[in-house]
Design a protein around this motif. Sequence first.
Motif, PDB file in Angstrom:
ATOM      1  N   HIS A  47       0.832  -1.201   0.000  1.00  0.00           N
ATOM      2  CA  HIS A  47       0.000   0.000   0.000  1.00  0.00           C
ATOM      3  C   HIS A  47       0.872   1.258   0.000  1.00  0.00           C
ATOM      4  N   TYR A  48       1.961   1.190   0.748  1.00  0.00           N
ATOM      5  CA  TYR A  48       2.872   2.323   0.847  1.00  0.00           C
ATOM      6  C   TYR A  48       4.301   1.817   0.691  1.00  0.00           C
ATOM      7  N   GLY A  49       5.099   2.525  -0.066  1.00  0.00           N
ATOM      8  CA  GLY A  49       6.480   2.142  -0.267  1.00  0.00           C
ATOM      9  C   GLY A  49       7.421   3.301   0.021  1.00  0.00           C
ATOM     10  N   VAL A  50       8.493   2.992   0.743  1.00  0.00           N
ATOM     11  CA  VAL A  50       9.528   3.985   1.030  1.00  0.00           C
ATOM     12  C   VAL A  50      10.793   3.469   0.379  1.00  0.00           C
ATOM     13  N   TYR A  51      11.275   4.213  -0.600  1.00  0.00           N
ATOM     14  CA  TYR A  51      12.430   3.798  -1.384  1.00  0.00           C
ATOM     15  C   TYR A  51      13.604   4.721  -1.105  1.00  0.00           C
ATOM     16  N   HIS A  52      14.742   4.143  -0.769  1.00  0.00           N
ATOM     17  CA  HIS A  52      15.976   4.915  -0.589  1.00  0.00           C
ATOM     18  C   HIS A  52      16.924   4.542  -1.731  1.00  0.00           C
ATOM     19  N   PRO A  53      17.294   5.485  -2.581  1.00  0.00           N
ATOM     20  CA  PRO A  53      18.104   5.170  -3.765  1.00  0.00           C
ATOM     21  C   PRO A  53      19.596   5.024  -3.464  1.00  0.00           C
ATOM     22  N   GLY A  54      19.926   4.301  -2.425  1.00  0.00           N
ATOM     23  CA  GLY A  54      21.329   4.115  -2.074  1.00  0.00           C
ATOM     24  C   GLY A  54      22.043   3.211  -3.066  1.00  0.00           C
ATOM     25  N   GLN A  55      23.340   3.340  -3.106  1.00  0.00           N
ATOM     26  CA  GLN A  55      24.146   2.534  -4.024  1.00  0.00           C
ATOM     27  C   GLN A  55      24.790   1.336  -3.336  1.00  0.00           C
ATOM     28  N   THR A  56      24.744   1.321  -1.997  1.00  0.00           N
ATOM     29  CA  THR A  56      25.330   0.213  -1.245  1.00  0.00           C
ATOM     30  C   THR A  56      24.316  -0.282  -0.216  1.00  0.00           C
ATOM     31  N   TYR A  57      24.483  -1.548   0.174  1.00  0.00           N
ATOM     32  CA  TYR A  57      23.589  -2.101   1.186  1.00  0.00           C
ATOM     33  C   TYR A  57      23.703  -1.335   2.500  1.00  0.00           C
ATOM     34  N   GLY A  58      24.908  -0.908   2.841  1.00  0.00           N
ATOM     35  CA  GLY A  58      25.106  -0.179   4.085  1.00  0.00           C
ATOM     36  C   GLY A  58      24.312   1.113   4.146  1.00  0.00           C
ATOM     37  N   SER A  59      24.314   1.879   3.055  1.00  0.00           N
ATOM     38  CA  SER A  59      23.577   3.146   3.064  1.00  0.00           C
ATOM     39  C   SER A  59      22.071   2.906   3.113  1.00  0.00           C
ATOM     40  N   VAL A  60      21.614   1.873   2.427  1.00  0.00           N
ATOM     41  CA  VAL A  60      20.178   1.549   2.440  1.00  0.00           C
ATOM     42  C   VAL A  60      19.762   1.092   3.834  1.00  0.00           C
ATOM     43  N   GLU A  61      20.553   0.208   4.434  1.00  0.00           N
ATOM     44  CA  GLU A  61      20.230  -0.288   5.773  1.00  0.00           C
ATOM     45  C   GLU A  61      20.284   0.824   6.814  1.00  0.00           C
ATOM     46  N   SER A  62      21.199   1.758   6.672  1.00  0.00           N
ATOM     47  CA  SER A  62      21.259   2.902   7.586  1.00  0.00           C
ATOM     48  C   SER A  62      20.006   3.765   7.454  1.00  0.00           C
ATOM     49  N   ALA A  63      19.559   3.986   6.243  1.00  0.00           N
ATOM     50  CA  ALA A  63      18.333   4.766   6.025  1.00  0.00           C
ATOM     51  C   ALA A  63      17.130   4.060   6.634  1.00  0.00           C
ATOM     52  N   HIS A  64      17.067   2.744   6.471  1.00  0.00           N
ATOM     53  CA  HIS A  64      15.963   1.976   7.047  1.00  0.00           C
ATOM     54  C   HIS A  64      15.989   2.057   8.576  1.00  0.00           C
ATOM     55  N   ALA A  65      17.178   1.969   9.163  1.00  0.00           N
ATOM     56  CA  ALA A  65      17.299   2.070  10.619  1.00  0.00           C
ATOM     57  C   ALA A  65      16.808   3.427  11.107  1.00  0.00           C
TER      58      ALA A  65
END
Length: 75
Positions: A47-65
Amino acid sequence: DDLLISISSSGNSENIVKAIEIANKKGLITISLTGMKNSNTANSLSHYGVYHPGQTYGSVESAHAFILHYIIDSL
């Protein structure tokens, strides 16, 4: 009134996609946190999506945290 929050850097993990599909069938509200390129599967199903356009898993996981800490602090 249940809610599923899925977290997947790729957004394409088979187990995450199946969980979202089942939750949608059961009437739950679904929110996906994804990142990286081509991670639109989970977001398109939710229903809702939050997308972080990071280039590495670390940056994406940090944004999710950060997002999850914000949600918890808001509750």
